[in-house]
Each structure stands twice: as C-alpha cells, then as structure tokens.
Design a protein around this motif. Sequence first.
Motif, PDB file in Angstrom:
ATOM      1  N   MET A 175      18.719  -8.582  -6.516  1.00  0.00           N
ATOM      2  CA  MET A 175      17.947  -8.442  -5.275  1.00  0.00           C
ATOM      3  C   MET A 175      16.770  -9.402  -5.369  1.00  0.00           C
ATOM      4  N   PRO A 176      16.273  -9.910  -4.207  1.00  0.00           N
ATOM      5  CA  PRO A 176      15.111 -10.799  -4.279  1.00  0.00           C
ATOM      6  C   PRO A 176      13.929 -10.084  -4.963  1.00  0.00           C
ATOM      7  N   MET A 177      13.242 -10.830  -5.810  1.00  0.00           N
ATOM      8  CA  MET A 177      12.146 -10.226  -6.586  1.00  0.00           C
ATOM      9  C   MET A 177      11.068  -9.650  -5.663  1.00  0.00           C
ATOM     10  N   VAL A 178      10.849 -10.342  -4.523  1.00  0.00           N
ATOM     11  CA  VAL A 178       9.823  -9.867  -3.578  1.00  0.00           C
ATOM     12  C   VAL A 178      10.194  -8.468  -3.086  1.00  0.00           C
ATOM     13  N   ALA A 179      11.467  -8.295  -2.693  1.00  0.00           N
ATOM     14  CA  ALA A 179      11.911  -6.999  -2.170  1.00  0.00           C
ATOM     15  C   ALA A 179      11.767  -5.914  -3.240  1.00  0.00           C
ATOM     16  N   THR A 180      12.177  -6.242  -4.454  1.00  0.00           N
ATOM     17  CA  THR A 180      12.094  -5.267  -5.550  1.00  0.00           C
ATOM     18  C   THR A 180      10.645  -4.862  -5.789  1.00  0.00           C
ATOM     19  N   LEU A 181       9.763  -5.856  -5.820  1.00  0.00           N
ATOM     20  CA  LEU A 181       8.362  -5.536  -6.117  1.00  0.00           C
ATOM     21  C   LEU A 181       7.689  -4.801  -4.963  1.00  0.00           C
ATOM     22  N   VAL A 182       8.064  -5.126  -3.729  1.00  0.00           N
ATOM     23  CA  VAL A 182       7.487  -4.400  -2.583  1.00  0.00           C
ATOM     24  C   VAL A 182       7.859  -2.921  -2.677  1.00  0.00           C
ATOM     25  N   VAL A 183       9.125  -2.651  -2.978  1.00  0.00           N
ATOM     26  CA  VAL A 183       9.584  -1.256  -3.098  1.00  0.00           C
ATOM     27  C   VAL A 183       8.784  -0.536  -4.189  1.00  0.00           C
ATOM     28  N   PHE A 184       8.652  -1.180  -5.347  1.00  0.00           N
ATOM     29  CA  PHE A 184       7.996  -0.486  -6.461  1.00  0.00           C
ATOM     30  C   PHE A 184       6.479  -0.436  -6.329  1.00  0.00           C
ATOM     31  N   ARG A 185       5.900  -1.409  -5.625  1.00  0.00           N
ATOM     32  CA  ARG A 185       4.455  -1.321  -5.335  1.00  0.00           C
ATOM     33  C   ARG A 185       4.214  -0.153  -4.380  1.00  0.00           C
ATOM     34  N   ALA A 186       5.084   0.016  -3.381  1.00  0.00           N
ATOM     35  CA  ALA A 186       4.920   1.130  -2.426  1.00  0.00           C
ATOM     36  C   ALA A 186       4.997   2.465  -3.154  1.00  0.00           C
ATOM     37  N   ILE A 187       5.941   2.575  -4.075  1.00  0.00           N
ATOM     38  CA  ILE A 187       6.076   3.826  -4.847  1.00  0.00           C
ATOM     39  C   ILE A 187       4.845   4.012  -5.732  1.00  0.00           C
ATOM     40  N   TRP A 188       4.320   2.892  -6.269  1.00  0.00           N
ATOM     41  CA  TRP A 188       3.115   2.960  -7.107  1.00  0.00           C
ATOM     42  C   TRP A 188       1.898   3.410  -6.296  1.00  0.00           C
ATOM     43  N   PHE A 189       1.830   2.978  -5.021  1.00  0.00           N
ATOM     44  CA  PHE A 189       0.686   3.321  -4.173  1.00  0.00           C
ATOM     45  C   PHE A 189       0.645   4.812  -3.824  1.00  0.00           C
ATOM     46  N   LEU A 190       1.830   5.434  -3.744  1.00  0.00           N
ATOM     47  CA  LEU A 190       1.903   6.797  -3.195  1.00  0.00           C
ATOM     48  C   LEU A 190       0.968   7.807  -3.868  1.00  0.00           C
ATOM     49  N   PRO A 191       1.062   8.012  -5.211  1.00  0.00           N
ATOM     50  CA  PRO A 191       0.162   9.003  -5.814  1.00  0.00           C
ATOM     51  C   PRO A 191      -1.312   8.674  -5.632  1.00  0.00           C
ATOM     52  N   HIS A 192      -1.620   7.346  -5.591  1.00  0.00           N
ATOM     53  CA  HIS A 192      -3.015   6.939  -5.384  1.00  0.00           C
ATOM     54  C   HIS A 192      -3.478   7.367  -3.990  1.00  0.00           C
ATOM     55  N   ILE A 193      -2.620   7.147  -2.987  1.00  0.00           N
ATOM     56  CA  ILE A 193      -3.000   7.531  -1.616  1.00  0.00           C
ATOM     57  C   ILE A 193      -3.129   9.044  -1.505  1.00  0.00           C
ATOM     58  N   PHE A 194      -2.186   9.780  -2.087  1.00  0.00           N
ATOM     59  CA  PHE A 194      -2.243  11.248  -2.019  1.00  0.00           C
ATOM     60  C   PHE A 194      -3.534  11.768  -2.656  1.00  0.00           C
ATOM     61  N   LYS A 195      -3.900  11.169  -3.792  1.00  0.00           N
ATOM     62  CA  LYS A 195      -5.134  11.595  -4.479  1.00  0.00           C
ATOM     63  C   LYS A 195      -6.346  11.289  -3.591  1.00  0.00           C
ATOM     64  N   ARG A 196      -6.327  10.083  -2.988  1.00  0.00           N
ATOM     65  CA  ARG A 196      -7.448   9.685  -2.131  1.00  0.00           C
ATOM     66  C   ARG A 196      -7.532  10.589  -0.905  1.00  0.00           C
ATOM     67  N   VAL A 197      -6.392  10.964  -0.338  1.00  0.00           N
ATOM     68  CA  VAL A 197      -6.372  11.866   0.828  1.00  0.00           C
ATOM     69  C   VAL A 197      -7.036  13.195   0.468  1.00  0.00           C
ATOM     70  N   ARG A 198      -6.673  13.738  -0.678  1.00  0.00           N
ATOM     71  CA  ARG A 198      -7.255  15.026  -1.108  1.00  0.00           C
ATOM     72  C   ARG A 198      -8.759  14.874  -1.336  1.00  0.00           C
ATOM     73  N   ASP A 199      -9.178  13.784  -2.008  1.00  0.00           N
ATOM     74  CA  ASP A 199     -10.596  13.550  -2.290  1.00  0.00           C
ATOM     75  C   ASP A 199     -11.401  13.438  -0.997  1.00  0.00           C
ATOM     76  N   VAL A 200     -10.868  12.655  -0.054  1.00  0.00           N
ATOM     77  CA  VAL A 200     -11.598  12.431   1.200  1.00  0.00           C
ATOM     78  C   VAL A 200     -11.714  13.730   1.997  1.00  0.00           C
ATOM     79  N   LEU A 201     -10.638  14.494   2.047  1.00  0.00           N
ATOM     80  CA  LEU A 201     -10.690  15.767   2.788  1.00  0.00           C
ATOM     81  C   LEU A 201     -11.684  16.734   2.138  1.00  0.00           C
ATOM     82  N   LEU A 202     -11.711  16.744   0.805  1.00  0.00           N
ATOM     83  CA  LEU A 202     -12.657  17.608   0.092  1.00  0.00           C
ATOM     84  C   LEU A 202     -14.099  17.175   0.392  1.00  0.00           C
ATOM     85  N   ALA A 203     -14.323  15.850   0.380  1.00  0.00           N
ATOM     86  CA  ALA A 203     -15.652  15.323   0.684  1.00  0.00           C
ATOM     87  C   ALA A 203     -16.067  15.710   2.100  1.00  0.00           C
ATOM     88  N   HIS A 204     -15.121  15.631   3.037  1.00  0.00           N
ATOM     89  CA  HIS A 204     -15.418  16.002   4.422  1.00  0.00           C
ATOM     90  C   HIS A 204     -15.785  17.468   4.533  1.00  0.00           C
TER      91      HIS A 204
END
Lengths: 193, 231
Positions: B118-147
């Motif tokens: 598979m093109p390296m760009v496609a592979t890395l986009v998929v795995f970067r998106a998966i890498w971002f997920l827990p970070h976003i979920f953590k940030r969502v919880r932090d921001v809601l708690l701060a609010h």
Amino acid sequence: MRGDPFKISFIAFCAALNVGIAFLVQLLKLPIYLDSVGTVLAAVLIGPISGAVAGVLALLIITITTAPTAIAYSCTAVVIAVCSSFFTRFKFLANIWASIFGGFLLGVISALVSAPVTVYVFHGATLVGADMFTVLFKATGRPLLESAILGGLATDPVDKVATSLLCFFLIKALPARLTSHFAGSRILSAKSE
Amino acid sequence: MHPATRFFIASCFVFAALSTKEPINYCIVGFGILYSFSVKSRNNFNPTKVFARMLVFAIIVLFLLNGIHFHTRTINVKGLRIVGDASVRFASVFAATLWLVKRTVKEEFYALMLSLKMPMVATLVVFRAIWFLPHIFKRVRDVLLAHKLRGIKSSNVFRRSLALAPALYAIFASMLLEICDSSVALVSKGIWIHGRKSSFIQLRWSYKDWIAVGTAGAIVILLIFKGCNFA
C-alpha cells in the motif's frame, strides 16, 4: 499525494477529530452527531480528496470501534467532502449565512445519498438516533425509502448546519500562522473580504 | 495466523451467512456471534459490549420498521422474514468485524499494509489517525472537566450545545502541537523515501494459513455450486 507532512498529519487528525467530536457529543448528551466536522475542515482547508480521505478513514475507525456497518456510508463522506469543497466557491465558511445555507444543503444532500444505502443494504436501520424518525414516518404508512429519506431530512440538515457553524467559528479562531499552511484558508479570506 | 487469512475467513463467513437459506443461516450466524463474543481479545480495547448494544438496537429498529402494521396494530408476518434476513445481515457483519478486531493487533495490520505494498502515505495516515484517537479522547475529557470546574452550566440541551464550541476550540488548539509532532514523526519514518519499509512484526505464511484458506474457500465454492441465494 506527495506534499507537506503537516497536511498529511492534519488529514489524520481530522479523521480522528470526527470520532473525537462524536465522543464529545455523546458525553454532552446532545441530540446530534457532528461526525463530519473533520471531513468538512479537511475538504475546505486542503481539498476534496483530503476531506474524502479524512471522512472515509473516520468511518473505518467507527466501523472497528462502534458500528461495523458505518463503512457502508463511505459514499456519503465522499459526497460531503466534494460538496463542502465546491461550496467554498460560494463563500461557504467565509461568512455565517453562507455557512448556515451551505450546511443546510449539505444536510439535504447527505440525507438523499444515505437513504438508498440505508434501505437497500440495511432495510432501514442506520444504528443512530435518526432511526426513530424513520420509524415515526413508517408508522404513518409511508414506504420505507420515503420514510428513510424523511428521517434523514429531519436530522441531517440540523446536524450539518451545526457542523458548518462549528467549522466556521473554528477557522475564524485559528491563528493565521497555522491556516497559512492551507490553500483553502487563502480562498476563504479572499471571499470574506 | 496471517492477518490476510483472517480477513479471508471473515469474508467467507459473511458470504456463507448471507448465501444460505434459513434455518442454516441462523445456525451459522448464531455460531459466529457466540464465538466472536466469547473469543479472547488480543488488543487493549474490547468492543464486545458496544457491538452487542448496537446489534440489539438494530434488531429493535428493524422489527419496528418491518415487523409491525402500525395502522392495524398487528404483527406483519411477511415483514418478520425481512427482519430475520436483515438481522442475519447485521449479525454476520458484526460477528466478522468483532472477531477481526479482537484477533488482529495493530502491528499486524501495519505489517499487512506494508506487505500488500500500500502507498506509504496511506498507511501512515491510517496509523497516525489511530495514534491521535486516545490523545483526542483524553483532551475531550480534560476540557470537559475544566469547563465543569469553571462553572459552565450543563443543565439543558441548549446550554450544553453552547458549551460545545469553546470546548471544541480548546481541543483543537491544544492538539496543534500534537499535529506538528506527528508531522515530524512522519518525516522521521521516511514518508517520502522509496524502498522497502520495516515493521515490528514479520508476517509469515504457514501451513495453517493454507489449511484455513483452503477450507474456507472450499466451503464458499460448495455453497456456490449448491445454489446459494446469490446464484
């Protein structure tokens, strides 16, 4: 697709943002989905292909984490990305009224594109709250396709208007240093002047 | 087992469930559901409960849409067949996906994408998106708690909707650094460098894969010759 690693990373972020916002909406117990904010952002700021990649990737993530049937709506994500990118020619996300009108059109288009998939592949169930509207319209004696279209039209325009408004305020609030990375932001700033 | 073999088996399972007539399809799907729900996950996350809830919701909606004559308040017997068919369709996809998700680890999927060229760009986009997920979920919880700590009211839907925009901006702005880091990571992973890329797991095709693929393929061919629903 050879280009800036920042843009590639941003597309991946937009895909994750779609899923993250869906999670935020779930925590806030809001009656909308907002699962295409990342798609619209990527499509408007970078281009339709990037938006489509972000949208389909987000659906792939939703497929393996929440609803395995979500990937069937890939065509809707692609259409949303293409339409959002096309609407920027008509000041979409450059001013608030164009954003509301564009969001409403996006909602109508996505409802029309999703309905045949819902009816012919899944016999009317989409696994989201809009199903209750479909049931409601079906209970009035309408055929399934008509009920699915009306159910989609009852929820999608509201959802997409909210999505467009969020994207509008987000792009407005972003620092110019960041948005200068994207060709779409220059189009938006030229349109809003 | 090679992840490609798992994908093939899952596809064959869905084909078998959709192509056979009742009650055989119910037996196949029932077995698939029981097996995929009980099999041990090799991943950190286990979506069994979410999938089970979604499947129950789908069956209820299908029953409400097709199984009831609302104007006469009677059960639609013809519609119940549609409910059964559609439920099999949902359940087979759910079982196959759940099994794949539980039995395939992220590194295997990465190695599979590399081995499929598979093109390296496609592979890395998929795995970067998966890498971002827990970070976003953590940030969502932090921001809601701060609010919440700042006293933003969330008593009704309107107030909660108003809280959404500032929360989203805070999440977005706080993730910018992560996007920059991620783009540096993409460069360091050699996104534009041509040639063979390495992966943490080395995939090997063994005799077990041949047996599994052969058996699954034989079942599908048998179903086609026996006159399945699609034929």
